[in-house]
Design a protein around this motif. Structure first.
Motif, short mmCIF file in Angstrom:
data_model
loop_
_atom_site.label_atom_id
_atom_site.label_comp_id
_atom_site.label_asym_id
_atom_site.label_seq_id
_atom_site.Cartn_x
_atom_site.Cartn_y
_atom_site.Cartn_z
N ASP A 115 57.55 -23.41 67.75
CA ASP A 115 58.67 -22.49 67.58
C ASP A 115 58.66 -21.86 66.19
O ASP A 115 58.95 -20.67 66.03
N TYR A 116 58.32 -22.66 65.18
CA TYR A 116 58.31 -22.13 63.82
C TYR A 116 57.28 -21.02 63.67
O TYR A 116 57.56 -19.94 63.12
N VAL A 117 56.07 -21.26 64.16
CA VAL A 117 55.00 -20.27 64.02
C VAL A 117 55.29 -19.04 64.88
O VAL A 117 54.98 -17.91 64.49
N SER A 118 55.92 -19.24 66.02
CA SER A 118 56.32 -18.10 66.85
C SER A 118 57.29 -17.20 66.09
O SER A 118 57.18 -15.97 66.12
N SER A 119 58.23 -17.81 65.37
CA SER A 119 59.19 -17.04 64.57
C SER A 119 58.48 -16.34 63.41
O SER A 119 58.79 -15.18 63.08
N ALA A 120 57.52 -17.02 62.79
CA ALA A 120 56.77 -16.42 61.69
C ALA A 120 55.97 -15.23 62.18
O ALA A 120 55.91 -14.18 61.51
N ALA A 121 55.35 -15.35 63.35
CA ALA A 121 54.58 -14.24 63.92
C ALA A 121 55.48 -13.07 64.28
O ALA A 121 55.12 -11.90 64.09
N GLU A 122 56.67 -13.35 64.79
CA GLU A 122 57.60 -12.28 65.13
C GLU A 122 58.06 -11.55 63.87
O GLU A 122 58.20 -10.32 63.88
N TYR A 123 58.27 -12.29 62.81
CA TYR A 123 58.62 -11.65 61.54
C TYR A 123 57.47 -10.73 61.10
O TYR A 123 57.70 -9.59 60.67
N GLY A 124 56.24 -11.22 61.25
CA GLY A 124 55.09 -10.40 60.90
C GLY A 124 55.00 -9.15 61.75
O GLY A 124 54.71 -8.05 61.24
N ARG A 125 55.26 -9.28 63.02
CA ARG A 125 55.22 -8.11 63.90
C ARG A 125 56.28 -7.09 63.49
O ARG A 125 56.05 -5.88 63.54
N THR A 126 57.44 -7.59 63.07
CA THR A 126 58.49 -6.68 62.61
C THR A 126 58.01 -5.87 61.41
O THR A 126 58.22 -4.65 61.34
N GLN A 127 57.34 -6.53 60.47
CA GLN A 127 56.83 -5.82 59.30
C GLN A 127 55.75 -4.80 59.68
O GLN A 127 55.72 -3.68 59.17
N LEU A 128 54.87 -5.20 60.58
CA LEU A 128 53.72 -4.35 60.90
C LEU A 128 54.09 -3.15 61.77
O LEU A 128 53.31 -2.20 61.86
N ARG A 129 55.26 -3.19 62.39
CA ARG A 129 55.69 -2.03 63.18
C ARG A 129 55.90 -0.80 62.29
O ARG A 129 55.88 0.33 62.76
N TYR A 130 56.11 -1.03 61.00
CA TYR A 130 56.34 0.08 60.08
C TYR A 130 55.05 0.58 59.43
O TYR A 130 55.08 1.47 58.59
N LEU A 131 53.92 0.03 59.83
CA LEU A 131 52.64 0.40 59.23
C LEU A 131 51.68 0.92 60.29
O LEU A 131 51.50 0.31 61.34
N GLY A 132 51.06 2.05 60.02
CA GLY A 132 50.03 2.58 60.90
C GLY A 132 50.49 2.84 62.31
O GLY A 132 49.72 2.68 63.26
N PHE A 191 48.90 -2.48 64.21
CA PHE A 191 48.52 -3.82 63.78
C PHE A 191 49.28 -4.92 64.51
O PHE A 191 48.93 -6.09 64.43
N VAL A 192 50.34 -4.55 65.21
CA VAL A 192 51.25 -5.54 65.81
C VAL A 192 50.54 -6.43 66.80
O VAL A 192 50.76 -7.66 66.82
N GLU A 193 49.67 -5.86 67.61
CA GLU A 193 49.04 -6.64 68.67
C GLU A 193 48.18 -7.77 68.13
O GLU A 193 47.90 -8.74 68.85
N ARG A 194 47.77 -7.68 66.88
CA ARG A 194 46.96 -8.75 66.31
C ARG A 194 47.74 -10.05 66.16
O ARG A 194 47.16 -11.11 65.96
N LEU A 195 49.06 -9.98 66.23
CA LEU A 195 49.88 -11.18 66.12
C LEU A 195 50.47 -11.59 67.47
O LEU A 195 51.38 -12.41 67.52
N GLU A 196 49.95 -11.03 68.54
CA GLU A 196 50.49 -11.38 69.86
C GLU A 196 50.19 -12.82 70.23
O GLU A 196 50.92 -13.44 70.97
#
Length: 281
Positions: free
Chosen positions: A94-111, A115-120
């Protein structure tokens, strides 16, 4: 095998010490033991490229040991580098899932979000006490240790996978209250024991910077869930390890006091770990 201390502090913000993290490697690739806040900057300062990290072993999920996971995953996904596998006690998924979701949130604003799918999918496995596996040429064994009643915690024993005997083993205790019944047999004859510690004087000095209520709560929490320097040193002596590295230090600790107290109970070499320290094991 070489270990580099990327973070030797704790939950108290410090300019000198990042959150808990150690990079262990036999060759180019290696593993990260914990990933506390600020550890990635220390990795950069030590010349350790993030793509060298094949796996992260979290001792437990307190933020000073795991908050860097979101940044690690985000940076690797952004640069197109392989993501590390993550291992830890119950709750790690659960912790890593939350960390990956945070990362996806950040990457939605880039390019445009490409890049988001890399954290799926991040490879995560919750491991039980007694687990043993080989990663990046290193054999990693896990055992449960007592820390907080609210969270599972594990210590690690790391050695070169093709080596025989105990020589060269690194023991990382994570956070734990004194657990000689666990760490003495687990750490028997290892080269290095990395153990958290505090001194009563260092804790008292830090508590005095807080309100009376907060200071009392902190001292009570340390007594219930952490180890004094003397307790850590006695475990090292009884386990027969050659070196004791003290870490997870309060900013109010005096290194000479820690060293002198540890030498009263441990006959081997004592190291007061600092961010950036790198030693052969």
């Amino acid at each position: 095998m070489r270990v580099t201390f990327l973070g030797t502090g704790m939950s108290v913000l410090s300019a000198e010490r990042a959150g808990a993290a150690l990079f262990v490697a036999e060759e180019e690739a290696g593993i990260l033991l914990d990933c506390g806040p600020g550890a990635l900057e220390r990795a950069a300062a030590a010349g350790i490229a993030l793509e060298r990290i094949q796996a992260v072993f979290l001792s437990h999920l307190h933020f000073d040991h795991a908050l860097g996971m979101a940044e690690l995953l985000t940076r690797l996904a952004f640069t197109g580098k392989p993501l590390p596998a993550v291992y830890g006690p119950a709750g790690t998924g659960d912790y890593v899932s939350s960390a990956a979701e945070y990362g996806r949130t950040q990457l939605r604003y880039l390019g445009g979000g490409r890049f988001v799918e890399r954290l799926e999918r991040v490879e995560v496995e919750e491991v039980a006490s007694g687990d043993e596996r080989v990663v990046a040429g290193l054999r990693v064994a896990s055992v449960a240790v007592p820390h907080s009643v609210h969270i599972a915690a594990q210590a690690r024993r790391v050695s070169v996978a093709d080596a025989s005997g105990s020589e060269g083993a690194l023991i990382y205790g994570g956070d734990c209250r004194p657990a000689p019944e666990v760490l003495i047999p687990f750490g028997r004859d290892a080269a290095v024991l990395v153990h958290e510690c505090y001194s009563e004087e260092g804790l008292r000095a830090y508590a005095e910077t807080l309100s009376v209520e907060a200071g009392a709560a902190m001292r009570s929490a340390f007594a219930r869930s952490h180890s004094t320097v003397g307790e850590a040193a006695r475990i090292a002596q009884l386990a027969g390890v050659r070196r004791l590295a003290l870490t997870h230090l309060l900013p109010t600790e005096r290194e000479e006091r820690l060293f002198e107290t540890a030498r009263q109970h441990f006959a081997g070499d004592v190291i007061i770990a600092r961010d950036g320290l790198s030693i052969a094991v």
